[in-house]
Write a protein that holds these residues in place. Structure first.
Motif, PDB file in Angstrom:
ATOM      1  N   PHE A 290       0.861  -1.175   0.000  1.00 23.27           N
ATOM      2  CA  PHE A 290       0.000   0.000   0.000  1.00 23.27           C
ATOM      3  C   PHE A 290       0.898   1.226   0.000  1.00 23.27           C
ATOM      4  O   PHE A 290       1.976   1.212   0.590  1.00 23.27           O
ATOM      5  CB  PHE A 290      -0.883   0.020   1.247  1.00 23.27           C
ATOM      6  CG  PHE A 290      -2.046  -0.907   1.161  1.00 23.27           C
ATOM      7  CD1 PHE A 290      -3.090  -0.627   0.305  1.00 23.27           C
ATOM      8  CD2 PHE A 290      -2.090  -2.066   1.914  1.00 23.27           C
ATOM      9  CE1 PHE A 290      -4.174  -1.478   0.226  1.00 23.27           C
ATOM     10  CE2 PHE A 290      -3.164  -2.928   1.827  1.00 23.27           C
ATOM     11  CZ  PHE A 290      -4.205  -2.630   0.971  1.00 23.27           C
ATOM     12  N   SER A 291       0.428   2.270  -0.641  1.00 26.75           N
ATOM     13  CA  SER A 291       1.217   3.491  -0.681  1.00 26.75           C
ATOM     14  C   SER A 291       1.292   4.101   0.719  1.00 26.75           C
ATOM     15  O   SER A 291       0.279   4.183   1.403  1.00 26.75           O
ATOM     16  CB  SER A 291       0.576   4.478  -1.640  1.00 26.75           C
ATOM     17  OG  SER A 291       1.179   5.733  -1.480  1.00 26.75           O
TER      18      SER A 291
ATOM     19  N   GLU B 185       1.454   7.042   1.379  1.00 30.30           N
ATOM     20  CA  GLU B 185       0.718   8.315   1.393  1.00 30.30           C
ATOM     21  C   GLU B 185      -0.770   8.106   1.627  1.00 30.30           C
ATOM     22  O   GLU B 185      -1.514   9.061   1.782  1.00 30.30           O
ATOM     23  CB  GLU B 185       0.928   9.052   0.064  1.00 30.30           C
ATOM     24  CG  GLU B 185       2.298   9.699  -0.022  1.00 30.30           C
ATOM     25  CD  GLU B 185       2.835   9.711  -1.417  1.00 30.30           C
ATOM     26  OE1 GLU B 185       2.584   8.748  -2.169  1.00 30.30           O
ATOM     27  OE2 GLU B 185       3.506  10.677  -1.770  1.00 30.30           O
ATOM     28  N   MET B 186      -1.218   6.859   1.637  1.00 31.44           N
ATOM     29  CA  MET B 186      -2.635   6.595   1.903  1.00 31.44           C
ATOM     30  C   MET B 186      -2.945   6.949   3.352  1.00 31.44           C
ATOM     31  O   MET B 186      -2.093   6.812   4.220  1.00 31.44           O
ATOM     32  CB  MET B 186      -2.956   5.127   1.661  1.00 31.44           C
ATOM     33  CG  MET B 186      -3.281   4.832   0.235  1.00 31.44           C
ATOM     34  SD  MET B 186      -3.622   3.119   0.032  1.00 31.44           S
ATOM     35  CE  MET B 186      -5.323   3.208  -0.379  1.00 31.44           C
ATOM     36  N   ARG B 187      -4.177   7.369   3.591  1.00 36.36           N
ATOM     37  CA  ARG B 187      -4.556   7.856   4.911  1.00 36.36           C
ATOM     38  C   ARG B 187      -5.657   6.977   5.488  1.00 36.36           C
ATOM     39  O   ARG B 187      -6.587   6.618   4.777  1.00 36.36           O
ATOM     40  CB  ARG B 187      -5.056   9.287   4.765  1.00 36.36           C
ATOM     41  CG  ARG B 187      -4.798  10.137   5.953  1.00 36.36           C
ATOM     42  CD  ARG B 187      -5.310  11.532   5.742  1.00 36.36           C
ATOM     43  NE  ARG B 187      -5.717  12.061   7.033  1.00 36.36           N
ATOM     44  CZ  ARG B 187      -6.878  11.833   7.584  1.00 36.36           C
ATOM     45  NH1 ARG B 187      -7.777  11.134   6.958  1.00 36.36           N
ATOM     46  NH2 ARG B 187      -7.160  12.321   8.771  1.00 36.36           N
TER      47      ARG B 187
ATOM     48  N   PRO C 221      -8.949   6.574   7.668  1.00 34.07           N
ATOM     49  CA  PRO C 221     -10.012   7.503   8.086  1.00 34.07           C
ATOM     50  C   PRO C 221      -9.961   7.780   9.586  1.00 34.07           C
ATOM     51  O   PRO C 221      -9.712   6.887  10.389  1.00 34.07           O
ATOM     52  CB  PRO C 221     -11.298   6.758   7.727  1.00 34.07           C
ATOM     53  CG  PRO C 221     -10.909   5.785   6.701  1.00 34.07           C
ATOM     54  CD  PRO C 221      -9.491   5.407   6.974  1.00 34.07           C
ATOM     55  N   THR C 222     -10.197   9.045   9.931  1.00 29.91           N
ATOM     56  CA  THR C 222     -10.216   9.457  11.335  1.00 29.91           C
ATOM     57  C   THR C 222     -11.606   9.986  11.678  1.00 29.91           C
ATOM     58  O   THR C 222     -12.421  10.183  10.796  1.00 29.91           O
ATOM     59  CB  THR C 222      -9.180  10.554  11.585  1.00 29.91           C
ATOM     60  OG1 THR C 222      -9.299  11.529  10.557  1.00 29.91           O
ATOM     61  CG2 THR C 222      -7.789  10.003  11.592  1.00 29.91           C
TER      62      THR C 222
ATOM     63  N   PRO D 117     -11.881  15.393  10.279  1.00 30.69           N
ATOM     64  CA  PRO D 117     -10.890  15.585   9.206  1.00 30.69           C
ATOM     65  C   PRO D 117      -9.661  16.349   9.675  1.00 30.69           C
ATOM     66  O   PRO D 117      -9.716  17.051  10.695  1.00 30.69           O
ATOM     67  CB  PRO D 117     -11.673  16.397   8.170  1.00 30.69           C
ATOM     68  CG  PRO D 117     -12.758  17.047   8.920  1.00 30.69           C
ATOM     69  CD  PRO D 117     -13.120  16.136  10.031  1.00 30.69           C
ATOM     70  N   PRO D 118      -8.543  16.229   8.946  1.00 33.67           N
ATOM     71  CA  PRO D 118      -7.340  16.996   9.295  1.00 33.67           C
ATOM     72  C   PRO D 118      -7.524  18.471   8.937  1.00 33.67           C
ATOM     73  O   PRO D 118      -8.511  18.837   8.300  1.00 33.67           O
ATOM     74  CB  PRO D 118      -6.260  16.360   8.424  1.00 33.67           C
ATOM     75  CG  PRO D 118      -6.986  15.796   7.271  1.00 33.67           C
ATOM     76  CD  PRO D 118      -8.308  15.366   7.775  1.00 33.67           C
TER      77      PRO D 118
ATOM     78  N   ILE E 269      -7.811  19.283   4.477  1.00 31.27           N
ATOM     79  CA  ILE E 269      -8.604  18.091   4.166  1.00 31.27           C
ATOM     80  C   ILE E 269      -8.044  17.359   2.957  1.00 31.27           C
ATOM     81  O   ILE E 269      -7.915  16.137   2.960  1.00 31.27           O
ATOM     82  CB  ILE E 269     -10.082  18.490   3.921  1.00 31.27           C
ATOM     83  CG1 ILE E 269     -10.654  19.111   5.191  1.00 31.27           C
ATOM     84  CG2 ILE E 269     -10.909  17.278   3.522  1.00 31.27           C
ATOM     85  CD1 ILE E 269     -12.022  19.706   5.013  1.00 31.27           C
ATOM     86  N   TRP E 270      -7.713  18.116   1.907  1.00 32.01           N
ATOM     87  CA  TRP E 270      -7.171  17.474   0.714  1.00 32.01           C
ATOM     88  C   TRP E 270      -6.041  18.317   0.160  1.00 32.01           C
ATOM     89  O   TRP E 270      -6.183  19.528   0.018  1.00 32.01           O
ATOM     90  CB  TRP E 270      -8.285  17.297  -0.335  1.00 32.01           C
ATOM     91  CG  TRP E 270      -7.868  16.385  -1.420  1.00 32.01           C
ATOM     92  CD1 TRP E 270      -7.420  16.742  -2.667  1.00 32.01           C
ATOM     93  CD2 TRP E 270      -7.792  14.971  -1.375  1.00 32.01           C
ATOM     94  NE1 TRP E 270      -7.080  15.629  -3.386  1.00 32.01           N
ATOM     95  CE2 TRP E 270      -7.307  14.533  -2.614  1.00 32.01           C
ATOM     96  CE3 TRP E 270      -8.084  14.024  -0.390  1.00 32.01           C
ATOM     97  CZ2 TRP E 270      -7.108  13.176  -2.901  1.00 32.01           C
ATOM     98  CZ3 TRP E 270      -7.888  12.688  -0.675  1.00 32.01           C
ATOM     99  CH2 TRP E 270      -7.417  12.277  -1.914  1.00 32.01           C
TER     100      TRP E 270
END
Lengths: 309, 170
Positions: B140-141, B143-145, B147-148, B151-152, B155-156
């Motif tokens: 898996f990359s 950089e994948m996030r 879910p929390t 949101p941070p 967001i994107w």
């Protein structure tokens, strides 16, 4: 001599020879692109791309889930050991005094008093029959020299914790081109086919000697710009949809070797955004929204490939 | 805590402080000392039983010990017990259904993959070969996030630019 003749007899008797010719044929097929059949089939095969934005936040809980988690949380708190404050706060210190002052404390037990909710059972300043409620003494940043004096500065440790909203501006205006919408759902990229005025997953024709997953990623950057970071789930296509000459979706039985086929490669967008290079209409939609945007036979053929959330 | 204290005492005088009770009984040997005792305001009259180091060890051990820290056992009435069991059963049914839907979905998706691969094989050998090639070392990359709950702050990351490293890779 004897060994060779035995092996030849074996090959003849057990159909191994048949297998060998099969392997030879398949190798020829694999490495030769000059044959007409292969060339023609490449033209009819398209690499479709199911590009998804995975959820940013956890899914919305149902009422039942919320109630159950609350019940479990309360049970756990009730069964928790008493907080050993004597270990964390030095005896006689200012911090200990502040902590003790913030606690509400249990109802003390005295002789000859009737307690309607039962006789208190207190150990270490905790009512053993109930959960222990601990109040953390909160101070304004002004009063506390430890955490810095400036309330406005973002670095100050004493600043209150403010959670970001799960509901964004893009949700307010329902901006379907934004990736900041519907944070708890998977969004899929669909584009509008300019000449036919229908919405589809992007699909690209193959170049010479180009595998499907490479074609899908290359095509995405051609129509959506290079500043997009993706992660391809697998080289293997997740599904196939067949079309007749007029572009209608057809089943497996009705399809022939000459009908057009889209093989879908799944990919996730990690960073960046889709910027249409030739003004093409596009949208990031959830599974339900796709149902109303795509035509029904097409949606039915691709829906099983999508995620449940 | 008392038990720990007594066992520490048994270990010897090293852990226990040198302080001894200032007044011990009424032995003949101590009569003279008692007569010389001067009482002064603010002075600690009760001798410390343990050295501060030993007391700290006892504090630490008592954090791990259940002694005096356990709450009372929950005693449920019959009705409450039934209610609790109903809740647990409902939850297990809920989770089972959820899992069943997920499993069915995955099964049908696997069938779709197989079907597509078979069709690709009959159409174009090269594409099938490339599509079913084993991807060794695929991860898996990073950089994948995950879910929390909220949101941070950003967001994107929309202004992401392809760097030379990425350009070379593709």
């Amino acid at each position: 001599m004897a060994g060779a003749s035995v092996s030849r007899r074996l090959v003849q008797s057990s159909g191994l020879k048949n297998l060998q010719t099969n392997i030879n044929n398949s190798c020829k097929r694999l490495y030769s692109t000059e044959t007409d059949g292969t060339k023609a089939s490449t033209r009819r095969i398209l690499a479709g791309l199911i590009l998804s934005r995975t959820p940013v936040v956890t899914p919305e809980l149902t009422e039942f889930e919320k109630a159950y988690y609350h019940y479990q949380d309360e049970l756990e708190r009730r069964l928790m050991w008493t907080f050993p404050s004597y270990y964390y706060f030095k005896k006689g210190s200012l911090r200990e005094r502040q902590f003790n002052a913030a606690q509400r404390g249990p109802v003390p037990r005295h002789a000859n008093i009737w307690y309607p909710k039962g006789i208190p059972d207190i150990q270490h300043n905790r009512e053993r029959r109930l959960k222990q409620e601990i109040v953390i003494p909160r101070q304004s940043a002004d009063n506390d020299g430890l955490f810095g004096n400036n309330e406005e500065s973002d670095d100050s440790l004493g600043r209150p914790i403010v959670l970001n909203s799960r509901h964004t501006e893009a949700d307010e205006i329902n901006d379907t081109t934004s990736l900041k919408r519907k944070l708890d759902r998977t969004l899929y990229l669909v584009v509008k086919e300019q000449d036919k005025n229908i919405w589809r997953f992007p699909a690209f024709s193959l170049e010479q000697k180009e595998p499907l997953h490479i074609a899908a990623e290359r095509g995405l950057r051609q129509i959506g710009g290079v500043n997009i970071n993706t992660w391809t789930v697998s080289n293997t296509p997740a599904g196939v949809t067949r079309f007749n000459e007029s572009g209608q979706v057809i089943g497996k039985e009705e399809s022939t070797d000459s009908s057009k086929r889209e093989f879908y490669i799944k990919s996730h967008i990690l960073h960046g955004k889709f910027v249409p290079q030739d003004g093409q209409d596009f949208a990031w939609l959830t599974r339900e929204e796709l149902g109303s945007k795509l035509d029904e036979p097409y949606y039915n053929s691709v829906e099983p490939l999508l995620s449940l959330n | 805590m008392f038990r720990i204290q007594s066992s520490l005492r048994a270990m010897g005088p090293t852990l226990l402080g040198s302080a001894r009770p200032s007044v011990v009984g009424c032995n003949n040997a101590n009569v003279k000392a008692t007569a010389n005792l001067v009482l002064s305001r603010g002075k600690r009259t009760k001798a410390r039983a343990l050295a501060p180091g030993a007391q700290r060890i006892i504090n630490m051990l008592s954090v791990f010990s259940a002694h005096k820290k356990q709450p009372r056992r929950i005693k449920l009435a019959m009705e409450d017990l039934i209610r609790h069991n109903v809740v647990q059963k409902a939850w297990s049914i809920f989770m089972r259904d959820k899992k069943l839907i997920r499993t069915e979905r995955l099964k049908s998706q696997y069938k779709k993959i197989e079907e597509a691969a078979e069709e690709l094989k009959s159409l174009n050998g090269y594409l099938h070969f490339e599509a079913t090639k084993r991807e060794l070392g695929k991860r898996f990359s990073p950089e994948m996030r995950i879910p929390t709950e909220t949101p941070p702050n950003e967001i994107w990351h929309e202004d992401w630019k392809v760097t030379d490293i990425y350009a070379k890779k593709r």
